[in-house]
Design an enzyme around this catalytic site. Structure first.
Site, PDB file in Angstrom:
ATOM      1  N   GLU A   1     -13.046 -61.125 -30.873  1.00 21.18           N
ATOM      2  CA  GLU A   1     -11.995 -60.470 -31.131  1.00 21.18           C
ATOM      3  C   GLU A   1     -12.020 -58.865 -31.640  1.00 21.18           C
ATOM      4  OE1 GLU A   1      -9.513 -61.850 -29.808  1.00 21.18           O
ATOM      5  OE2 GLU A   1      -9.231 -63.946 -30.297  1.00 21.18           O
TER       6      GLU A   1
ATOM      7  N   ASN B   1      -5.480 -57.834 -26.097  1.00 21.34           N
ATOM      8  CA  ASN B   1      -6.027 -57.271 -27.569  1.00 21.34           C
ATOM      9  C   ASN B   1      -7.416 -56.487 -27.247  1.00 21.34           C
ATOM     10  OD1 ASN B   1      -7.807 -59.349 -27.419  1.00 21.34           O
ATOM     11  ND2 ASN B   1      -7.303 -60.219 -29.448  1.00 21.34           N
TER      12      ASN B   1
END
Ligand code: PGA
Length: 254
Positions: free
Chosen positions: A143, A136
């Site tokens: 993140e 990702n």
């Protein structure tokens, strides 16, 4: 940014290990920033070989790891403490007191995060930071959406990361929900970054990090801000790249 595409995972790993070994030979008190995950395993294997066969000396080397799960005991075989000792530290002559890994079990984790940054500074900063990349686009456990200026802190893991890492746990429900991770701002302060990637499942993330726009949506794109980055990948991770890249680090021939 230097981007090097190797034919195999082993060649990628050897080149990364050579970079680290050169630093240690030049600067025995080198401060290494280390990563976990499957990507750096080959690099650690090569460093262990260099220690055993070539006498690469880790006796003064200091290490700081990028991240750790919150709430996993250090002796749990999925903790990053366990990973580092099993896959590197117990095979080399590092001094345990010189090893630093974020404490995911601290009573006051926020204070421990601040202390971690202070310790990095007290050691004069990280010389080389090794990085993997998440499918990702995360670096460490930063993140998508992480502030590009973030520091060491608690983060909630992305569902995609929990799914990616579920293969190591009995079920996805056993994957921790939180982690402690160096921030992107912390990582960018290292003297040099080496980002490694292998496998076709990293091709989109690599394309976005190396050739895409700088964006908190792809935390790894923050490497574009750093003045000394080497991205080393195995060819399956490079298939989406549009520019041409070398298979060897560039050498100046003046
Ligand atoms: P991996 O993880 O090396 O296991 O693919 C990399 C990462 O999530 O940063």
């Amino acid at each position: 940014m230097e981007v090097v595409v190797k034919e195999t995972y082993e060649e990628m790993s050897r080149l990364a290990a050579q970079n680290i070994a050169e630093l240690i030979r030049r600067r025995p008190r080198a401060v290494l920033g280390l990563a976990t995950g499957s990507t750096p395993l080959g690099t650690y294997k090569e460093l262990i070989r260099m220690h055993k066969e070539e006498g690469l000396d880790f006796s003064q080397v200091v290490t700081f790891n990028l991240d750790e799960y919150v709430g996993l005991p250090e002796d749990n075989d999925q903790s990053y403490h366990y990973f580092m000792w099993e896959n590197l530290f117990k095979h080399i002559n590092i001094v345990p007191a010189n090893v630093h890994i974020p404490d995911g079990n601290a009573l006051d984790i926020e204070e421990a995060c601040v202390d971690y940054e202070v310790e990095i500074d007290d050691h004069g900063g990280i010389d080389i930071q090794l990085l993997g990349i998440g499918s990702n686009g995360h670096i460490a456990f930063n993140e998508p959406g992480s502030s590009l200026g973030s520091r060491t802190r608690i983060k909630t893991l992305d569902e995609r990361t929990r799914k990616d890492n579920a293969r190591f746990f009995p079920s996805i429900n056993d994957v921790p929900k939180y982690c402690v991770t160096m921030g992107i701002g912390t990582i960018l302060e290292a003297g040099k970054l080496i980002l490694l990637a292998n496998g076709a499942n990293k091709a989109d993330a690599i394309k976005a990090a190396v050739e895409g726009p700088l964006s908190a949506s792809v935390p790894a794109s923050a490497i574009q801000l750093h003045p000394d980055v080497t991205v080393i990948m195995e060819k399956a991770a490079a298939t989406k790249l549009e520019r041409e890249y070398l298979s060897e680090p560039h050498k100046l021939e003046l």
